[in-house]
Design a protein around this motif. Structure first.
Motif, PDB file in Angstrom:
ATOM      1  N   THR A  56      -3.160  -6.606   5.196  1.00 38.04           N
ATOM      2  CA  THR A  56      -1.975  -5.635   5.096  1.00 38.04           C
ATOM      3  C   THR A  56      -2.376  -4.369   5.345  1.00 38.04           C
ATOM      4  O   THR A  56      -1.509  -3.740   6.233  1.00 38.04           O
ATOM      5  N   ILE A  57      -3.480  -3.551   4.845  1.00 34.83           N
ATOM      6  CA  ILE A  57      -3.741  -2.415   5.396  1.00 34.83           C
ATOM      7  C   ILE A  57      -3.806  -2.311   7.047  1.00 34.83           C
ATOM      8  O   ILE A  57      -3.512  -1.442   7.770  1.00 34.83           O
TER       9      ILE A  57
ATOM     10  N   VAL B 157      -3.787  -5.022  -2.902  1.00 38.70           N
ATOM     11  CA  VAL B 157      -3.221  -4.754  -1.361  1.00 38.70           C
ATOM     12  C   VAL B 157      -4.535  -5.593  -0.739  1.00 38.70           C
ATOM     13  O   VAL B 157      -5.653  -5.194  -0.494  1.00 38.70           O
TER      14      VAL B 157
ATOM     15  N   THR C  90      -4.636  -1.181  -6.589  1.00 40.51           N
ATOM     16  CA  THR C  90      -5.346  -1.383  -5.442  1.00 40.51           C
ATOM     17  C   THR C  90      -5.851  -2.352  -4.857  1.00 40.51           C
ATOM     18  O   THR C  90      -5.831  -2.733  -3.764  1.00 40.51           O
TER      19      THR C  90
ATOM     20  N   PRO D 266       0.977  -1.150   0.216  1.00 42.63           N
ATOM     21  CA  PRO D 266      -0.007  -0.018  -0.044  1.00 42.63           C
ATOM     22  C   PRO D 266       0.992   1.143  -0.078  1.00 42.63           C
ATOM     23  O   PRO D 266       0.962   1.853   0.832  1.00 42.63           O
TER      24      PRO D 266
ATOM     25  N   ASP E 285       0.908   4.317  -1.221  1.00 45.33           N
ATOM     26  CA  ASP E 285      -0.075   5.478  -0.899  1.00 45.33           C
ATOM     27  C   ASP E 285       0.184   5.796   0.537  1.00 45.33           C
ATOM     28  O   ASP E 285       0.114   6.852   1.215  1.00 45.33           O
ATOM     29  N   LEU E 286      -0.349   4.542   1.349  1.00 51.76           N
ATOM     30  CA  LEU E 286      -0.784   4.740   2.806  1.00 51.76           C
ATOM     31  C   LEU E 286       0.661   4.918   3.412  1.00 51.76           C
ATOM     32  O   LEU E 286       0.674   5.550   4.402  1.00 51.76           O
TER      33      LEU E 286
END
Length: 135
Positions: free
Chosen positions: A88-89, A84, A81, A47, A49-50
């Motif tokens: 994981t997030i 992901v 996206t 991820p 971007d996160l």
């Protein structure tokens, strides 16, 4: 997220629903982008971007509303996206919460957290138990 106040934009980062901004909706100056370290190019399932957003916050970056459309994001089913995983997030959300908040507290209590509020703690306990088994 468009209805949040300025202070809620930052505190929302620490809720079970995660950051208030998603990659297509945030921007920063190029020199800040260079300073925070660019994207994690770990490949499919990362991820990036996160992680970049969290790094920006850790280095003192802020979050603000811009009340006009700056781009049109086009969703498509082949977007990276989708590679992901939710786990994981959650891992990155809990790690960020631990590093930025929980590590500063001597103790904390979870009270009436609901399903979303308990999930990070269960995930962390599961990771702890698994790491103990591996050793």
């Amino acid at each position: 997220m468009n209805g949040l106040t300025q202070s809620q934009l930052l505190t929302q980062v620490f809720t079970s629903h995660g950051p208030t901004v998603i990659m297509p909706s945030w921007y920063c100056a190029r020199d800040w982008f260079d300073q925070i370290g660019r994207f994690n190019e770990g490949g499919k399932g990362v991820p990036e971007d996160l992680l970049l957003f969290y790094e920006s916050l850790c280095k003192g970056g802020g979050v603000s509303h811009v009340d006009e459309g700056l781009l049109m994001y086009r969703y498509h089913s082949q977007a990276a996206t989708h590679s992901v995983l939710e786990d994981t997030i959650w891992y990155h959300r809990v790690t960020f919460l631990e590093e930025r908040v929980l590590s500063c507290w001597a103790s904390f209590t979870i009270w009436n957290a609901g399903k979303q509020g308990r999930k990070p703690i269960r995930k962390r306990m599961w990771l702890f138990v698994m790491s103990m088994k591996i050793r």
